[in-house]
Design an enzyme around this catalytic site. Structure first.
Site, PDB file in Angstrom:
ATOM      1  CG  HIS A  34      21.960  14.307  46.739  1.00 13.86           C
ATOM      2  ND1 HIS A  34      21.129  15.290  46.220  1.00 13.86           N
ATOM      3  CD2 HIS A  34      22.596  14.882  47.791  1.00 13.86           C
ATOM      4  CE1 HIS A  34      21.232  16.378  46.945  1.00 13.86           C
ATOM      5  NE2 HIS A  34      22.130  16.176  47.900  1.00 13.86           N
ATOM      6  CG  HIS A  37      24.299  17.697  44.341  1.00 13.24           C
ATOM      7  ND1 HIS A  37      24.422  16.660  45.226  1.00 13.24           N
ATOM      8  CD2 HIS A  37      24.657  18.815  45.019  1.00 13.24           C
ATOM      9  CE1 HIS A  37      24.846  17.111  46.397  1.00 13.24           C
ATOM     10  NE2 HIS A  37      24.989  18.423  46.299  1.00 13.24           N
ATOM     11  CD  GLN A 153      23.925  27.880  49.285  1.00 13.35           C
ATOM     12  OE1 GLN A 153      24.790  27.625  50.108  1.00 13.35           O
ATOM     13  NE2 GLN A 153      23.561  27.013  48.363  1.00 13.35           N
ATOM     14  CB  VAL A 176      15.411  16.342  44.366  1.00 15.61           C
ATOM     15  CG1 VAL A 176      15.236  14.864  44.034  1.00 15.61           C
ATOM     16  CG2 VAL A 176      15.428  17.181  43.091  1.00 15.61           C
TER      17      VAL A 176
HETATM   18  P1  AMP Z   1      25.746  21.278  48.411  1.00 13.59           P
HETATM   19  O1  AMP Z   1      26.601  20.260  47.727  1.00 13.59           O
HETATM   20  O2  AMP Z   1      25.002  20.735  49.601  1.00 13.59           O
HETATM   21  O3  AMP Z   1      26.469  22.557  48.686  1.00 13.59           O
HETATM   22  O4  AMP Z   1      24.593  21.651  47.383  1.00 13.59           O
HETATM   23  C1  AMP Z   1      24.905  22.155  46.106  1.00 13.59           C
HETATM   24  C2  AMP Z   1      23.644  22.675  45.467  1.00 13.59           C
HETATM   25  O5  AMP Z   1      22.687  21.633  45.355  1.00 13.59           O
HETATM   26  C3  AMP Z   1      22.973  23.787  46.291  1.00 13.59           C
HETATM   27  O6  AMP Z   1      22.483  24.793  45.416  1.00 13.59           O
HETATM   28  C4  AMP Z   1      21.860  23.056  46.976  1.00 13.59           C
HETATM   29  O7  AMP Z   1      20.766  23.881  47.306  1.00 13.59           O
HETATM   30  C5  AMP Z   1      21.465  22.056  45.916  1.00 13.59           C
HETATM   31  N1  AMP Z   1      20.747  20.932  46.544  1.00 13.59           N
HETATM   32  C6  AMP Z   1      21.164  20.186  47.594  1.00 13.59           C
HETATM   33  N2  AMP Z   1      20.212  19.290  47.926  1.00 13.59           N
HETATM   34  C7  AMP Z   1      19.174  19.481  47.078  1.00 13.59           C
HETATM   35  C8  AMP Z   1      17.890  18.877  46.929  1.00 13.59           C
HETATM   36  N3  AMP Z   1      17.484  17.894  47.712  1.00 13.59           N
HETATM   37  N4  AMP Z   1      17.078  19.345  45.946  1.00 13.59           N
HETATM   38  C9  AMP Z   1      17.489  20.354  45.142  1.00 13.59           C
HETATM   39  N5  AMP Z   1      18.681  20.969  45.239  1.00 13.59           N
HETATM   40  C10 AMP Z   1      19.514  20.542  46.195  1.00 13.59           C
END
Ligand code: AMP
Length: 280
Positions: A34, A37, A153, A176
């Site tokens: 999304h 990412h 994290q 975001v």
């Molecule tokens: P995930 O696929 O959930 O493991 O997330 C991958 C990376 O994207 C991680 O570093 C998350 O913190 C970041 N991430 C996920 N959602 C958001 C968001 N809404 N805003 C900014 N970064 C995000």
């Protein structure tokens, strides 16, 4: 964009770019991408000569009762999005390739992982740090990008990088959000229409905290109580935790420390567990 399935091949590609003196930016994800990412990907593009993104739903960071099997996946769509952003390589390894028979080595950040998410999910961060260190060794980045959405994290990864002398710049990026304030998350897909509406309660409670802190409130308990009231006005929401911690060591705070305070919460909306936070 090339898709790489083999860790050895990914490593050779990383070596090649390093030999050429190119800066490597790396964005680890679990896919179902999304705008959150993509904000990391765009920053990585801006800062580096070549960008690697990984998609790996890491079984090690899910407890047996969690949503590993139903975690949303859509590789074709993710591929298109990453191509549009000009990503150079997508690393997409199979679970058996990351954890072959006989695998038995883990990385653990001890103290920072005992609170907040780590309290609710005791095996989670060991899985995260282990896979992230593996991914760092495979993609050999100069810079790696993480969202503040997963605040703990980010702090845990920063600690690991420091403690293990990894030569990697860890870049933390802002959360975001959807138009109504809900933090973007792959897990939002689990929400039905009514749950989706009520999921805004996390953001609303954080805005309440912000309002109180901006008006001079420094008492953590006061702030948490007000946040609880906000959440409790949404009938589908069930609080897992609301916490105010010092950003530098995640110690619980009684009094807000300006510039060093994390307000975070985890809330269940129906079957879906959502997290959110703000930094003050
Ligand atoms: P995930 O696929 O959930 O493991 O997330 C991958 C990376 O994207 C991680 O570093 C998350 O913190 C970041 N991430 C996920 N959602 C958001 C968001 N809404 N805003 C900014 N970064 C995000």
């Amino acid at each position: 964009m090339r898709i790489i399935y083999s860790a050895d091949e990914m490593q050779q590609i990383a070596n090649k770019y390093r030999e050429l003196g190119k800066k490597i930016g790396f964005v680890p994800t679990m896919g179902y991408l999304h705008e959150g990412h993509l904000s990391l990907v765009r920053k990585a593009k801006e800062d580096n000569d070549v960008v690697f993104v990984s998609i790996f739903v890491n079984p090690l960071q899910f407890a047996p009762n969690e949503d590993l099997d139903k975690y949303p996946r859509d590789l074709r769509r993710d591929e298109e999005l990453l191509k549009e952003e000009g990503v150079d390589f997508l690393f997409y390894p199979a679970v058996e390739k990351m954890y072959p028979d006989g695998f038995q080595t883990y990385v653990e950040v001890e103290k920072l992982t005992k609170v907040l998410e780590g309290k609710s999910r005791p095996t989670h961060f060991k899985g995260v740090t282990t896979v992230v260190l593996k991914l760092f060794n495979i993609t050999k980045p100069h810079r790696a990008y993480f969202g503040k959405k997963d605040a703990q994290q980010l702090l845990v990864i920063r600690r690991m990088v420091k403690d293990l002398n990894l030569d990697i710049d860890v870049v933390g990026m802002p959360i975001v959000r959807e138009e109504d304030g809900l933090a973007m998350s792959s897990r939002n897909k689990y929400l039905n229409e009514e749950e989706r509406k009520q999921a805004v309660c996390l953001y609303k409670s954080l805005k309440k905290a912000e309002e109180l802190i901006n008006s001079g409130e420094t008492d953590a308990k006061e702030i948490i109580d007000e946040m609880k009231k906000v959440i409790k006005s949404y009938p589908l929401a069930e609080i897992d935790y609301i916490s105010i911690n010092r950003l530098s060591d995640l110690e619980e705070l009684k009094t807000i420390e300006k510039g060093n305070t994390l307000v975070s919460l985890a809330v269940r909306i129906g079957q879906t567990r959502l997290i959110d936070n703000m930094w003050f």
